[in-house]
Design a protein around this motif. Structure first.
Motif, PDB file in Angstrom:
ATOM      1  N   ILE A 133       0.854  -1.208   0.000  1.00  0.00           N
ATOM      2  CA  ILE A 133       0.000   0.000   0.000  1.00  0.00           C
ATOM      3  C   ILE A 133       0.888   1.255   0.000  1.00  0.00           C
ATOM      4  O   ILE A 133       0.666   2.194  -0.787  1.00  0.00           O
ATOM      5  N   VAL A 134       1.931   1.251   0.849  1.00  0.00           N
ATOM      6  CA  VAL A 134       2.827   2.419   0.911  1.00  0.00           C
ATOM      7  C   VAL A 134       3.556   2.588  -0.437  1.00  0.00           C
ATOM      8  O   VAL A 134       3.726   3.717  -0.925  1.00  0.00           O
ATOM      9  N   ALA A 135       3.968   1.478  -1.054  1.00  0.00           N
ATOM     10  CA  ALA A 135       4.669   1.580  -2.350  1.00  0.00           C
ATOM     11  C   ALA A 135       3.753   2.228  -3.398  1.00  0.00           C
ATOM     12  O   ALA A 135       4.174   3.111  -4.148  1.00  0.00           O
ATOM     13  N   LYS A 136       2.494   1.784  -3.419  1.00  0.00           N
ATOM     14  CA  LYS A 136       1.530   2.349  -4.386  1.00  0.00           C
ATOM     15  C   LYS A 136       1.344   3.847  -4.148  1.00  0.00           C
ATOM     16  O   LYS A 136       1.316   4.640  -5.091  1.00  0.00           O
ATOM     17  N   GLU A 137       1.219   4.230  -2.864  1.00  0.00           N
ATOM     18  CA  GLU A 137       1.021   5.651  -2.528  1.00  0.00           C
ATOM     19  C   GLU A 137       2.259   6.472  -2.907  1.00  0.00           C
ATOM     20  O   GLU A 137       2.152   7.581  -3.431  1.00  0.00           O
ATOM     21  N   THR A 138       3.433   5.912  -2.633  1.00  0.00           N
ATOM     22  CA  THR A 138       4.693   6.615  -2.935  1.00  0.00           C
ATOM     23  C   THR A 138       4.801   6.859  -4.437  1.00  0.00           C
ATOM     24  O   THR A 138       5.191   7.941  -4.890  1.00  0.00           O
ATOM     25  N   TYR A 139       4.441   5.844  -5.211  1.00  0.00           N
ATOM     26  CA  TYR A 139       4.497   5.978  -6.670  1.00  0.00           C
ATOM     27  C   TYR A 139       3.478   7.009  -7.165  1.00  0.00           C
ATOM     28  O   TYR A 139       3.812   7.900  -7.963  1.00  0.00           O
ATOM     29  N   ALA A 140       2.248   6.908  -6.640  1.00  0.00           N
ATOM     30  CA  ALA A 140       1.179   7.824  -7.088  1.00  0.00           C
ATOM     31  C   ALA A 140       1.559   9.274  -6.794  1.00  0.00           C
ATOM     32  O   ALA A 140       1.239  10.185  -7.572  1.00  0.00           O
ATOM     33  N   ALA A 141       2.269   9.504  -5.685  1.00  0.00           N
ATOM     34  CA  ALA A 141       2.631  10.881  -5.305  1.00  0.00           C
ATOM     35  C   ALA A 141       3.759  11.430  -6.183  1.00  0.00           C
ATOM     36  O   ALA A 141       3.930  12.645  -6.287  1.00  0.00           O
ATOM     37  N   ASN A 142       4.523  10.536  -6.821  1.00  0.00           N
ATOM     38  CA  ASN A 142       5.700  10.989  -7.563  1.00  0.00           C
ATOM     39  C   ASN A 142       6.053  10.049  -8.723  1.00  0.00           C
ATOM     40  O   ASN A 142       7.125   9.422  -8.735  1.00  0.00           O
ATOM     41  N   PRO A 143       5.151   9.928  -9.703  1.00  0.00           N
ATOM     42  CA  PRO A 143       5.348   8.903 -10.741  1.00  0.00           C
ATOM     43  C   PRO A 143       6.604   9.099 -11.597  1.00  0.00           C
ATOM     44  O   PRO A 143       7.119   8.133 -12.153  1.00  0.00           O
ATOM     45  N   ASP A 144       7.082  10.349 -11.710  1.00  0.00           N
ATOM     46  CA  ASP A 144       8.279  10.572 -12.538  1.00  0.00           C
ATOM     47  C   ASP A 144       9.560  10.114 -11.855  1.00  0.00           C
ATOM     48  O   ASP A 144      10.558   9.840 -12.504  1.00  0.00           O
TER      49      ASP A 144
END
Ligand SMILES: Cc1ncc(COP(=O)(O)O)c(C=O)c1O
Length: 307
Positions: A133-144
């Motif tokens: 869940i944290v990995a998904k959130e981290t990616y969504a916040a900063n996809p680049d």
């Protein structure tokens, strides 16, 4: 007007080789008619089975241009996949970002930090489900900033085992394998190896489950209560066996005495599953995997061997 052609340098990346692990006959658990074999998966970069999935995930991402020198591979892992990513990326000078439950062993955290991985520590109560869940959130916040590898849903995970583990087992047993037995983590080992072995011959597939949600088998998921991996195929197993986790330490001790191998809890659980299958058949060649060694589980080592 002249057109300026910008030459984009081709990055030529070369990753360490993975696979081609030895297939060991576990003599102390075998008879003349029913043999138990195990792939020594620690004999790969990073010291675990996860070298196969990590290699396939990284290669595919680099080939497709999704992972490059300007972003960072991001994933959730209980440790072995993270170590495999960090080991394989180190020669390129690239550093993965890993969401890791904070109760992962100190030696795992130390290995990862020494390989240059950036760690995002997640709730110890939520295991790898919480880390995902944290990995998904981290990616969504900063996809680049990231390439989200998502080993639980990335087809390159099971495909690595389809293309390598299964072919190796088939060749090493000269096509004589009758049963393949494995526990389920991301499920990549079981799904990929099982799928290909079914195509190659008449091989029975036995998946293993821990006996309760709070089991001591690092790397395994209790699927009834955990988040189901996207790559899992529940039509594949011919049978599922539940492993009594109270017998795991005795198996580790027995294999250390009789085979001179210091295997990890998940490897011991796989051997318990293989032994259960052996008790149900008259002849055959049962194959399983030993994901890593006891070196990565100092607490368990101390509890069993006192040092
Ligand atoms: C020690 C250990 N055993 C077993 C497994 C399960 O392998 P898979 O993820 O391919 O299902 C893992 C996965 O991380 C592991 O670390």
């Amino acid at each position: 007007m002249t057109t300026q052609i910008q030459h984009i340098p081709r990055i030529s990346v070369s990753l360490p080789q993975v696979g081609n692990t030895p297939l060991l006959l576990i003599r102390s658990l075998s008879t003349d008619k029913v043999r138990i074999w195990a792939k020594a998966e620690w004999e790969q970069p990073g010291g675990s089975v996860k070298a196969r999935a990590a290699h396939a995930i990284i290669s595919k991402a680099i080939r497709s241009g999704k992972l490059h020198s300007r972003n960072s591979l991001l994933d959730a892992s209980s440790g072995n996949t993270a170590i495999a990513y960090a080991t394989l990326l180190k020669p390129l000078g690239w550093k993965p970002t890993i969401c890791l439950p904070s109760n992962a062993s100190a030696e795992r955290k130390n290995i990862l930090r020494s390989l240059g991985a950036e760690l995002i520590l997640t709730s110890p109560l939520e295991g790898t489900d919480g880390a995902q869940i944290v990995a998904k959130e981290t990616y969504a916040a900063n996809p680049d900033k990231y390439f989200y590898a998502d080993q639980y849903s990335n087809d390159a995970n099971w495909q690595a085992h389809y293309l390598t583990t299964a072919e190796e087992i088939w060749a090493q047993t000269k096509g004589n394998i009758t049963h393949f037995v494995a526990g389920l983590g991301t499920t990549g080992t079981f799904v990929g190896t099982g799928r290909r072995l079914k195509e190659l011959g008449n091989v029975q597939l036995i998946s293993l489950q821990p006996d309760h949600p709070f089991h001591p088998l690092e790397g395994w998921k209790h699927l009834a209560t955990a988040h189901r991996p996207g790559i899992y195929d529940d039509t594949l197993a011919d049978k599922t066996l539940v492993i009594d986790s109270t017998r795991v330490f005795d198996m580790i001790r027995s294999i250390s005495i009789h085979e001179r191998l210091f295997i990890s809890p998940s490897g011991a659980a796989n051997l318990l599953g293989a032994l259960e299958v052996a008790s149900q058949i008259k002849e055959g060649d049962i194959v399983t995997t030993l994901a890593d060694t006891l070196d990565r589980y100092q607490e368990v080592r101390k509890e069993i061997f006192g040092k």
